[in-house]
Design an enzyme around this catalytic site. Structure first.
Site, mmCIF file in Angstrom:
data_model
loop_
_atom_site.group_PDB
_atom_site.id
_atom_site.type_symbol
_atom_site.label_atom_id
_atom_site.label_comp_id
_atom_site.label_asym_id
_atom_site.label_seq_id
_atom_site.Cartn_x
_atom_site.Cartn_y
_atom_site.Cartn_z
ATOM 1 N N TYR A 58 -6.314 10.851 4.138
ATOM 2 C CA TYR A 58 -4.954 11.193 3.735
ATOM 3 C C TYR A 58 -4.979 11.990 2.426
ATOM 4 O O TYR A 58 -6.040 12.378 1.955
ATOM 5 C CB TYR A 58 -4.101 9.926 3.664
ATOM 6 C CG TYR A 58 -4.045 9.218 5.009
ATOM 7 C CD1 TYR A 58 -3.674 9.916 6.162
ATOM 8 C CD2 TYR A 58 -4.411 7.876 5.144
ATOM 9 C CE1 TYR A 58 -3.655 9.302 7.402
ATOM 10 C CE2 TYR A 58 -4.402 7.257 6.393
ATOM 11 C CZ TYR A 58 -4.016 7.971 7.513
ATOM 12 O OH TYR A 58 -4.009 7.366 8.746
ATOM 13 N N GLN A 92 0.853 -1.186 0.000
ATOM 14 C CA GLN A 92 0.000 0.000 0.000
ATOM 15 C C GLN A 92 0.894 1.242 0.000
ATOM 16 O O GLN A 92 1.740 1.411 0.879
ATOM 17 C CB GLN A 92 -0.896 0.009 1.242
ATOM 18 C CG GLN A 92 -1.936 1.115 1.237
ATOM 19 C CD GLN A 92 -2.738 1.152 2.521
ATOM 20 O OE1 GLN A 92 -2.246 1.559 3.557
ATOM 21 N NE2 GLN A 92 -3.988 0.720 2.455
ATOM 22 N N GLY A 99 -8.907 -6.424 9.174
ATOM 23 C CA GLY A 99 -7.718 -5.782 9.708
ATOM 24 C C GLY A 99 -7.433 -6.199 11.132
ATOM 25 O O GLY A 99 -6.503 -6.961 11.414
ATOM 26 N N ARG A 100 -8.249 -5.721 12.070
ATOM 27 C CA ARG A 100 -8.014 -5.985 13.495
ATOM 28 C C ARG A 100 -8.010 -7.479 13.807
ATOM 29 O O ARG A 100 -7.173 -7.959 14.580
ATOM 30 C CB ARG A 100 -9.087 -5.282 14.331
ATOM 31 C CG ARG A 100 -8.984 -3.767 14.314
ATOM 32 C CD ARG A 100 -10.259 -3.094 14.741
ATOM 33 N NE ARG A 100 -11.309 -3.255 13.733
ATOM 34 C CZ ARG A 100 -12.575 -2.909 13.932
ATOM 35 N NH1 ARG A 100 -12.951 -2.441 15.091
ATOM 36 N NH2 ARG A 100 -13.458 -3.069 12.978
ATOM 37 N N GLY A 159 -15.628 -3.442 9.931
ATOM 38 C CA GLY A 159 -16.576 -3.944 10.924
ATOM 39 C C GLY A 159 -17.099 -5.340 10.679
ATOM 40 O O GLY A 159 -18.073 -5.750 11.313
#
Length: 302
Positions: A118, A36, A256-257, A235
């Site tokens: 960003y 990324q 992700g998490r 989520g």
């Protein structure tokens, strides 16, 4: 451009060489590895900038202090300097060079980070972008920067090695938009002409970082309009990830998490095994082990 401490780069030959054994290790395990690449824009501080200069952005509007992803630390941001029109081609070229470096390092492709408040997201969102040149004002103008980066990177490494991450519905880092549906749809329709590999989009329910909320909005119109592989993130657990794919809302689901806290997440999902709980306070630390490589695999869980 470095946003905070401990952020890896991919703009020098030394960094390219340092990435090679990491990429080789992932490939040795049969993994596909995309890098990324991103520019933080105003989400930074002059401490991390060359010669202590101000961060750059599409605007000179400052960003208020923000609680970081660990839920504890607060980041202070230096007021940005608005890029001149004649400086923008250099930033686009920086993305092109980073993409070339990624391929040289052995990565299978790159994901352009156009989300989460960003630099690219700052240009796209009308609550941030207050320019009066060809990169501001209309929806087409605000998306021009993102699409010129896509074009440059595709021309450099090939469309089959390029993805993009978008968050039209999100308001991360005070980067919201008054019409996120139109923004998301315009972007994916525009991306089609470049034939990129995938589009990775954050769910509307994740309007703010780490906060899952009810939302009547849907990614389905974007998914239907995009010709490539569509990845949804934000989520998801095992069940609603499976449901989203089964119902045609996405081709793939990004975690992700849960992947951070479960290095064997795919196996756990396959077996419907319990998951390790994640510790948000260790998500972004300088420690090379704690919060990164210290979560147990299934077979070592007591």
């Amino acid at each position: 451009m470095q946003r905070f401490a401990d952020m890896p780069g991919l703009w020098t030959e030394e960094q390219v060489e340092a990435w090679k054994p990491i990429v080789d290790a992932v490939h040795a395990k049969g993994g596909v590895f995309f890098c990324q690449i991103w520019h933080a824009g105003r989400v930074s501080n002059s401490v991390f900038q060359p010669n202590g200069q101000a961060p750059i952005s599409c605007t000179d509007k400052p960003l208020t202090p923000q609680v970081l992803s660990d839920g504890v630390d607060v980041a202070e941001f230096t007021p940005p300097r608005q890029l001149r029109t004649d400086e923008i081609p250099q930033i686009i070229n920086d993305f092109r060079l980073s993409a070339r470096n990624a391929i040289e390092a052995g990565f299978d492709g790159v994901e352009i980070h156009g989300a989460n408040g960003y630099l690219i997201d700052q240009f796209m969102k009308d609550q941030v972008n207050d320019r009066t040149d060809q990169y501001g004002g209309s929806l087409e103008n605000r998306c021009r920067f993102a699409l010129e980066i896509i074009e440059a990177v595709v021309n450099e490494i090939g469309a089959d090695k390029v993805g993009i991450r978008l968050s039209p519905f999100a308001d991360y880092m005070e980067s919201g938009d008054s019409n996120p549906e139109a923004l998301g749809l315009y972007m994916v329709q525009s991306l089609n002409k470049y034939g990129i590999l995938y589009c990775h989009v954050i769910e509307p329910r994740m309007k703010e970082a780490a906060v899952k909320s009810e939302s009547a909005d849907s990614l389905l119109p974007m998914r239907k309009a995009f010709n490539g592989t569509f990845i949804a993130a934000g989520g998801f657990d095992r069940e609603d990830g499976n449901n989203a794919v089964a119902e045609g809302c996405a081709d793939l689901i990004a975690y992700g998490r849960w992947f951070l806290s479960n290095p064997d997440l795919a196996k756990r999902f396959e077996l419907n095994a319990p998951l390790n709980k994640y510790d948000r306070s260790t998500f972004y630390t300088s420690d090379p082990v704690v919060g990164y490589t210290d979560y147990p695999f299934l077979e070592t869980t007591a």
